[in-house]
Write an enzyme that holds these catalytic residues in place. Structure first.
Site, PDB file in Angstrom:
ATOM      1  N   ARG A  85       0.793  -1.227   0.000  1.00  8.93           N
ATOM      2  CA  ARG A  85       0.000   0.000   0.000  1.00  8.93           C
ATOM      3  C   ARG A  85       0.821   1.271   0.000  1.00  8.93           C
ATOM      4  O   ARG A  85       0.567   2.187  -0.771  1.00  8.93           O
ATOM      5  CB  ARG A  85      -0.877   0.081   1.263  1.00  8.93           C
ATOM      6  CG  ARG A  85      -2.166  -0.600   1.192  1.00  8.93           C
ATOM      7  CD  ARG A  85      -2.525  -1.119   2.577  1.00  8.93           C
ATOM      8  NE  ARG A  85      -1.680  -2.266   2.830  1.00  8.93           N
ATOM      9  CZ  ARG A  85      -2.014  -3.512   2.461  1.00  8.93           C
ATOM     10  NH1 ARG A  85      -3.169  -3.739   1.935  1.00  8.93           N
ATOM     11  NH2 ARG A  85      -1.185  -4.520   2.655  1.00  8.93           N
ATOM     12  N   THR A  86       1.783   1.316   0.920  1.00 10.99           N
ATOM     13  CA  THR A  86       2.537   2.567   1.055  1.00 10.99           C
ATOM     14  C   THR A  86       3.273   2.843  -0.245  1.00 10.99           C
ATOM     15  O   THR A  86       3.259   3.963  -0.762  1.00 10.99           O
ATOM     16  CB  THR A  86       3.505   2.472   2.254  1.00 10.99           C
ATOM     17  OG1 THR A  86       2.750   2.079   3.402  1.00 10.99           O
ATOM     18  CG2 THR A  86       4.175   3.795   2.526  1.00 10.99           C
ATOM     19  N   HIS A  99       5.707   6.129  11.448  1.00 13.34           N
ATOM     20  CA  HIS A  99       5.159   5.994  10.094  1.00 13.34           C
ATOM     21  C   HIS A  99       4.256   7.225   9.903  1.00 13.34           C
ATOM     22  O   HIS A  99       3.032   7.121   9.908  1.00 13.34           O
ATOM     23  CB  HIS A  99       4.357   4.693  10.015  1.00 13.34           C
ATOM     24  CG  HIS A  99       4.053   4.220   8.628  1.00 13.34           C
ATOM     25  ND1 HIS A  99       4.224   4.994   7.498  1.00 13.34           N
ATOM     26  CD2 HIS A  99       3.559   3.021   8.193  1.00 13.34           C
ATOM     27  CE1 HIS A  99       3.850   4.292   6.441  1.00 13.34           C
ATOM     28  NE2 HIS A  99       3.456   3.100   6.827  1.00 13.34           N
ATOM     29  N   LYS A 153      28.155  -4.355  -3.029  1.00 16.22           N
ATOM     30  CA  LYS A 153      29.586  -4.194  -3.336  1.00 16.22           C
ATOM     31  C   LYS A 153      30.329  -3.550  -2.180  1.00 16.22           C
ATOM     32  O   LYS A 153      31.489  -3.179  -2.304  1.00 16.22           O
ATOM     33  CB  LYS A 153      29.758  -3.327  -4.583  1.00 16.22           C
ATOM     34  CG  LYS A 153      29.123  -3.885  -5.837  1.00 16.22           C
ATOM     35  CD  LYS A 153      29.436  -2.961  -7.011  1.00 16.22           C
ATOM     36  CE  LYS A 153      28.596  -3.265  -8.221  1.00 16.22           C
ATOM     37  NZ  LYS A 153      28.701  -2.192  -9.223  1.00 16.22           N
ATOM     38  N   ARG A 190      11.514   3.790   2.930  1.00 16.89           N
ATOM     39  CA  ARG A 190      11.124   2.906   4.040  1.00 16.89           C
ATOM     40  C   ARG A 190      12.346   2.101   4.420  1.00 16.89           C
ATOM     41  O   ARG A 190      13.022   1.539   3.552  1.00 16.89           O
ATOM     42  CB  ARG A 190       9.988   1.988   3.607  1.00 16.89           C
ATOM     43  CG  ARG A 190       9.698   0.889   4.597  1.00 16.89           C
ATOM     44  CD  ARG A 190       8.477   0.075   4.243  1.00 16.89           C
ATOM     45  NE  ARG A 190       7.249   0.790   4.568  1.00 16.89           N
ATOM     46  CZ  ARG A 190       6.069   0.200   4.719  1.00 16.89           C
ATOM     47  NH1 ARG A 190       5.942  -1.097   4.560  1.00 16.89           N
ATOM     48  NH2 ARG A 190       4.995   0.904   5.009  1.00 16.89           N
TER      49      ARG A 190
HETATM   50  C1  NCD Z   1       1.913  -0.807   8.268  1.00 11.97           C
HETATM   51  C2  NCD Z   1       3.422  -0.714   8.406  1.00 11.97           C
HETATM   52  O1  NCD Z   1       4.158  -0.981   7.470  1.00 11.97           O
HETATM   53  O2  NCD Z   1       3.834  -0.321   9.477  1.00 11.97           O
HETATM   54  N1  NCD Z   1       1.509  -1.040   6.953  1.00 11.97           N
HETATM   55  C3  NCD Z   1       1.271   0.039   6.149  1.00 11.97           C
HETATM   56  O3  NCD Z   1       2.140   0.847   5.901  1.00 11.97           O
HETATM   57  N2  NCD Z   1       0.019   0.196   5.714  1.00 11.97           N
HETATM   58  C4  NCD Z   1       1.287  -1.733   9.223  1.00 11.97           C
HETATM   59  C5  NCD Z   1       1.706  -3.164   9.280  1.00 11.97           C
HETATM   60  O4  NCD Z   1       2.565  -3.605   8.516  1.00 11.97           O
HETATM   61  O5  NCD Z   1       1.142  -3.853  10.122  1.00 11.97           O
END
Ligand code: NCD
Length: 353
Positions: free
Chosen positions: A91-92, A174, A120, A141
């Site tokens: 999703r993200t 997040h 490397k 991320r």
């Molecule tokens: C969340 C995350 O990555 O922290 N997912 C997301 O970004 N929608 C929640 C999760 O993984 O449980």
């Protein structure tokens, strides 16, 4: 040689910078009074949230017609963004990618660091610095707490800084998930988020979404929180201290059923067993923290059920058909909220509202 000198000269500064309170660090991640790097939920105050929600609302309206969609996709057609996702994401990643495309931002991606020169022996810091040679924004991320922040910190010290947006940092934060979560509340409650009882359920110890969402509660008046979790996965003390400092009442409980009746929003989360050290999640019975079809009769007509997703078993699938289950809408809200944030960071949000 060059790099060794540079790393040893910046490293001690970072070691000093990192432990400082976030309130002191925020100016370093801002430019001309605006958020430049989006790393912490604490950067999102009420005015900014409202501005982003209005921008997001306007974006979805304008892009319903081709003329509007063409206009919006011209706003940032001179920009390029890099999506660097060193942890799994559906999703993200997808929502940022599509948010970028809505605004005309061109994108490139690395989703697996084994395909980059890190194998490397390049330091991750040098790798991300390399991205900035090609793009105007990095969306990132990373599993290591503080790494996204460190990237922004390093980048701000170079001659060609580019904004960094966190798409999830370790177990700590997040921020854009919290942004879209509150945007979902805003839309569910017709703009009136004050005076609500929010119930957060599940693995609160290791879930970063509930941490960032808790920080955002300080922007609203008369909020109260219930943290429902197995005793092994209770909310961490730093968040509870934050709530105390901001006079936000909260309770911690294992009695899920008991808090349902008064909930205005229920925020479900999955068990975060990827953080296990020795299979500890397997020893915990998570089933008392499931939302089932039968619980629907216990909640208010106006209550909404959220989930950052992905889901395992914590919400019975038949619950999805209830109009109070808003997690699929929440997912889509993420794309609009992230597009609004990108527009704001590049300073074109005013051309949308
Ligand atoms: C969340 C995350 O990555 O922290 N997912 C997301 O970004 N929608 C929640 C999760 O993984 O449980």
């Amino acid at each position: 040689m060059q790099r060794t000198q540079e790393m040893t000269s910046v490293q001690p500064d970072w070691e000093k910078f990192y432990p400082r309170p976030i309130s002191e660090k925020i100016p370093f991640f801002s430019k001309d009074g605006r958020v430049y790097d989006c790393l912490f939920a604490q950067q999102l105050n009420r005015d900014l949230l409202t501005l982003l929600f209005r921008t997001a609302d306007r974006l979805r309206e304008v892009t319903q017609h081709k003329d509007g969609a063409d206009y919006v996709s011209g706003l940032l057609s001179d920009k390029r963004a890099m999506l660097y996702f060193a942890q799994p994401s559906t999703r993200t990643f997808m929502s940022f990618l599509n948010a970028a495309h809505i605004l005309g931002v061109k994108t490139s991606e690395i989703r697996d660091s084994s395909t980059s020169s890190e194998v490397k022996g390049e330091t991750p810091e040098d790798t991300v610095r390399t991205f900035s040679s090609y793009v105007d924004m990095i969306i990132m991320r990373h599993p290591t707490p503080g790494f996204v922040e460190k990237t922004a910190w390093l980048m701000n010290r170079t001659g060609r800084p580019v904004p960094i947006i966190s798409g999830g940092s370790g177990k700590d934060q997040h921020p854009t998930q919290a942004l879209l979560d509150v945007y979902t509340l805003y839309r569910s409650f017709n703009g009136d988020i004050d005076n609500k009882h929010i119930v957060m359920v599940g693995d609160l110890k290791r879930g970063r979404t509930v941490r960032s969402l808790s920080y955002l509660m300080k922007n609203y008046n008369k909020m109260s929180l219930s943290f429902v979790s197995p005793k092994e996965f209770k909310m961490e003390a730093d968040i509870l201290d934050f709530l105390k400092r901001h006079n936000i009442p909260y309770q911690e409980t294992e009695d899920f059923k008991g808090v349902l009746k008064t909930a205005d929003a229920i925020y479900m989360t999955r068990i975060q067993d990827e953080h296990d050290k020795a299979g500890e999640s397997k020893k915990v019975d998570y089933s008392p923290f499931y939302f089932r079809q039968e619980n629907l009769k216990d909640i208010k007509k106006t209550c909404v059920i959220l989930h950052p997703l992905p889901r395992r078993h914590e919400i019975e699938v038949s619950v999805d058909d209830d109009p109070r289950a808003v997690f699929w809408r929440q997912e889509r809200n993420g794309m609009w909220a992230r597009a609004a944030l990108m527009a704001y960071i590049f300073g074109v949000d005013g051309k949308i509202r």
